[in-house]
Scaffold this motif. Sequence first.
Motif, PDB file in Angstrom:
ATOM      1  N   LEU A   1      10.538   3.525 -10.392  1.00 55.33           N
ATOM      2  CA  LEU A   1       9.974   2.336  -9.829  1.00 55.33           C
ATOM      3  C   LEU A   1       9.163   1.601 -10.703  1.00 55.33           C
ATOM      4  O   LEU A   1       9.064   0.297 -10.975  1.00 55.33           O
ATOM      5  CB  LEU A   1       9.144   2.807  -8.496  1.00 55.33           C
ATOM      6  N   PHE A   2       8.396   2.310 -11.604  1.00 58.26           N
ATOM      7  CA  PHE A   2       7.825   1.567 -12.680  1.00 58.26           C
ATOM      8  C   PHE A   2       8.701   1.082 -13.648  1.00 58.26           C
ATOM      9  O   PHE A   2       8.475  -0.362 -14.222  1.00 58.26           O
ATOM     10  CB  PHE A   2       6.750   2.551 -13.441  1.00 58.26           C
ATOM     11  N   HIS A   3       9.892   1.558 -13.792  1.00 58.09           N
ATOM     12  CA  HIS A   3      10.785   1.058 -14.861  1.00 58.09           C
ATOM     13  C   HIS A   3      11.324  -0.354 -14.101  1.00 58.09           C
ATOM     14  O   HIS A   3      11.880  -1.105 -14.828  1.00 58.09           O
ATOM     15  CB  HIS A   3      11.956   1.931 -15.069  1.00 58.09           C
ATOM     16  N   ALA A   4      11.702  -0.414 -12.824  1.00 61.94           N
ATOM     17  CA  ALA A   4      11.928  -1.494 -12.039  1.00 61.94           C
ATOM     18  C   ALA A   4      11.016  -2.653 -12.416  1.00 61.94           C
ATOM     19  O   ALA A   4      11.473  -3.727 -12.661  1.00 61.94           O
ATOM     20  CB  ALA A   4      12.071  -1.311 -10.777  1.00 61.94           C
TER      21      ALA A   4
ATOM     22  N   VAL B   1      -4.678   1.782  -4.157  1.00 70.13           N
ATOM     23  CA  VAL B   1      -4.205   0.749  -3.140  1.00 70.13           C
ATOM     24  C   VAL B   1      -4.822  -0.579  -3.203  1.00 70.13           C
ATOM     25  O   VAL B   1      -4.275  -1.513  -3.404  1.00 70.13           O
ATOM     26  CB  VAL B   1      -4.079   1.070  -1.863  1.00 70.13           C
ATOM     27  N   GLY B   2      -6.253  -0.567  -3.287  1.00 71.16           N
ATOM     28  CA  GLY B   2      -6.987  -1.645  -3.875  1.00 71.16           C
ATOM     29  C   GLY B   2      -6.762  -2.377  -4.825  1.00 71.16           C
ATOM     30  O   GLY B   2      -6.561  -3.632  -4.828  1.00 71.16           O
ATOM     31  N   ARG B   3      -6.530  -1.580  -5.766  1.00 74.73           N
ATOM     32  CA  ARG B   3      -6.252  -2.102  -7.238  1.00 74.73           C
ATOM     33  C   ARG B   3      -4.932  -2.980  -7.224  1.00 74.73           C
ATOM     34  O   ARG B   3      -4.656  -4.076  -7.617  1.00 74.73           O
ATOM     35  CB  ARG B   3      -6.234  -1.164  -8.296  1.00 74.73           C
ATOM     36  N   ALA B   4      -3.889  -2.308  -6.460  1.00 72.97           N
ATOM     37  CA  ALA B   4      -2.659  -2.718  -6.402  1.00 72.97           C
ATOM     38  C   ALA B   4      -2.466  -4.063  -5.425  1.00 72.97           C
ATOM     39  O   ALA B   4      -2.084  -5.354  -5.950  1.00 72.97           O
ATOM     40  CB  ALA B   4      -1.477  -2.141  -5.630  1.00 72.97           C
ATOM     41  N   LEU B   5      -3.297  -4.186  -4.431  1.00 79.81           N
ATOM     42  CA  LEU B   5      -3.434  -5.454  -3.484  1.00 79.81           C
ATOM     43  C   LEU B   5      -4.040  -6.540  -4.346  1.00 79.81           C
ATOM     44  O   LEU B   5      -3.793  -7.806  -4.375  1.00 79.81           O
ATOM     45  CB  LEU B   5      -3.987  -5.123  -2.319  1.00 79.81           C
ATOM     46  N   TRP B   6      -5.165  -6.094  -5.078  1.00 78.95           N
ATOM     47  CA  TRP B   6      -6.084  -7.174  -5.705  1.00 78.95           C
ATOM     48  C   TRP B   6      -5.235  -7.728  -7.048  1.00 78.95           C
ATOM     49  O   TRP B   6      -4.973  -9.011  -6.988  1.00 78.95           O
ATOM     50  CB  TRP B   6      -7.105  -6.566  -6.572  1.00 78.95           C
TER      51      TRP B   6
ATOM     52  N   ALA C   1       2.108  -3.898 -10.377  1.00 79.99           N
ATOM     53  CA  ALA C   1       0.637  -3.834  -9.718  1.00 79.99           C
ATOM     54  C   ALA C   1       0.671  -2.505  -8.817  1.00 79.99           C
ATOM     55  O   ALA C   1      -0.450  -1.637  -8.987  1.00 79.99           O
ATOM     56  CB  ALA C   1       0.314  -4.863  -8.901  1.00 79.99           C
ATOM     57  N   ALA C   2       1.960  -2.059  -8.188  1.00 78.96           N
ATOM     58  CA  ALA C   2       1.802  -0.994  -7.424  1.00 78.96           C
ATOM     59  C   ALA C   2       2.442   0.212  -8.122  1.00 78.96           C
ATOM     60  O   ALA C   2       2.419   1.465  -7.361  1.00 78.96           O
ATOM     61  CB  ALA C   2       2.724  -1.446  -6.145  1.00 78.96           C
ATOM     62  N   THR C   3       3.041   0.178  -9.367  1.00 83.90           N
ATOM     63  CA  THR C   3       3.771   1.260 -10.044  1.00 83.90           C
ATOM     64  C   THR C   3       3.168   1.689 -11.378  1.00 83.90           C
ATOM     65  O   THR C   3       3.327   2.637 -11.713  1.00 83.90           O
ATOM     66  CB  THR C   3       5.265   0.832 -10.063  1.00 83.90           C
TER      67      THR C   3
ATOM     68  N   PRO D   1       0.786  -1.161   0.137  1.00 84.59           N
ATOM     69  CA  PRO D   1      -0.062  -0.018   0.016  1.00 84.59           C
ATOM     70  C   PRO D   1       0.860   1.256   0.159  1.00 84.59           C
ATOM     71  O   PRO D   1       0.594   2.387  -0.760  1.00 84.59           O
ATOM     72  CB  PRO D   1      -0.722  -0.318   1.287  1.00 84.59           C
ATOM     73  N   ALA D   2       1.828   1.196   0.881  1.00 84.66           N
ATOM     74  CA  ALA D   2       2.693   2.504   0.764  1.00 84.66           C
ATOM     75  C   ALA D   2       3.583   2.744  -0.539  1.00 84.66           C
ATOM     76  O   ALA D   2       3.592   3.834  -0.801  1.00 84.66           O
ATOM     77  CB  ALA D   2       3.908   2.284   1.954  1.00 84.66           C
ATOM     78  N   LEU D   3       3.753   1.590  -1.078  1.00 90.70           N
ATOM     79  CA  LEU D   3       4.428   1.800  -2.445  1.00 90.70           C
ATOM     80  C   LEU D   3       3.535   2.101  -3.421  1.00 90.70           C
ATOM     81  O   LEU D   3       3.795   3.027  -4.329  1.00 90.70           O
ATOM     82  CB  LEU D   3       5.120   0.458  -2.745  1.00 90.70           C
ATOM     83  N   ALA D   4       2.372   1.627  -3.490  1.00 89.84           N
ATOM     84  CA  ALA D   4       1.468   2.180  -4.269  1.00 89.84           C
ATOM     85  C   ALA D   4       0.815   3.745  -4.351  1.00 89.84           C
ATOM     86  O   ALA D   4       0.835   4.370  -5.157  1.00 89.84           O
ATOM     87  CB  ALA D   4       0.090   1.292  -4.337  1.00 89.84           C
TER      88      ALA D   4
END
Length: 470
Positions: free
Chosen positions: A372-375, A192-197, A402-404, A182-185
Amino acid sequence: MPKHLARWTGLAGSLLLAVSGFLGGAFPGGDLRPTPVSIWQGPNGPLIILSWLAGTALMAWAWWSLRDGVPSARWALVTAGLWLLPLLVAPPMASRDVYAYACQGASFAGGISPYEHGVSTLPCPWLDTISYIWRDTPAPYGPLFVLLAGAVVKATGSLTASIVLFRLLAVAGLALTAWCLPALARRCGVPVGRALWLALACPLIGVHLVAGAHNDALMVGLLVAGLTVVAAHPGRSAPLLAGGVLLGLAASIKVTGAVVLPFAALAAIAGPYRFRSLLRDGTPVVAGAVAAVVGVTLAGGLDFGWISGLESGGEVIAWTSPSTAVGQTVGYVALLFGAHVDALPAARGVGLVALAVLLVWLWWRARTRDPLFHAGLALAATVALSPIVHPWYWIWPLTVLAATARTGVWFAVVALVGSFLVLPEGTGLARYTKVPGAPLMTLLVIVLLVRFVRSARAARAPAPAAAGAD
């Protein structure tokens, strides 16, 4: 799909997958060389296949239907946890790697380096549970996981108890991901919900990380934790050093974790990119990672033989690796003209060269964009251009992207397809679908290359002159 229907549809799928595991999972005394036909013709064969297929389809459908419409982060966590429960108590599924973990741990606990000898040297008391091709190959895992595997076997002394602890380690890795994601997202502007899902409810997670107890869960958890710490404290040496240590520990589970390190160094910069700023803020991240890898290696009395152990993956030939698929297809085409050509080494070599070039390009591009997205893109490239690609490898980029990734879910499409490629016993369908699998993958590679070239040309083309200009 309504959220409540999606929740119970996915749970029904998870229960069906657990049933397929109990009927035909990767049991210790199972057939080490099964085929889809032998499984179908064996005891409960049709029920195993159908429950696996229906369960995977239901979970995949429920997960995909809410990819952009998760009610809340809490709802995503509760639902993902609910789906994982049946697979938490199922027998090992979709892989026999957990047995290799136990044997490598037994070797290390017995004073034998798993980097110098295969598990047949001890001999491992559970040697007959491991696939034949892995019995005499060195361990491809990092020193931290070897230490953990040795501690697990020493603490339990039994195969069943060892499997339970390996599964608990995988759950701990997922818990760490759920805590840090969540913190990264939020840092990357992603819901956050989308990233976790996307990261936790994918069918690959329950089947391969929980039921299969793969060490990828722990590697990904440490990876996300390290990126989160770095992203939250740019320009602050002490937190950046701690973030680097976490990334180093991730690489000490699987060396793939090191791919994100150059991008983490960019994310550590406070303010715009400058070479001096990179040296100032990126050095603690890199130093922490190197110190962690070296420290764990020396603490275990090991060496860096795990790097050479990665070569053992080349013994597996499957079209899920695009470079392998191209090599296979070249060989098939040559056969049509009566020639026998082994193009695999060359195709895989080209893939690795392309990966090196692509990683450098992504890093250079990330200097002025979101590192981070490029990572996440770098992890995706690493998986796609590797000589061997198991479906659960896509969990690495899936979690980070998912988080980036603010838009697009192409990475989820790949994970969705991968969920259908391994049977409960661990039989990879790619091994038995070389045709049409390899030609179709080669065609996809050609299409993507053509689109890339066209987009590159369009980007370089001069803008048309404004209408009416003198």
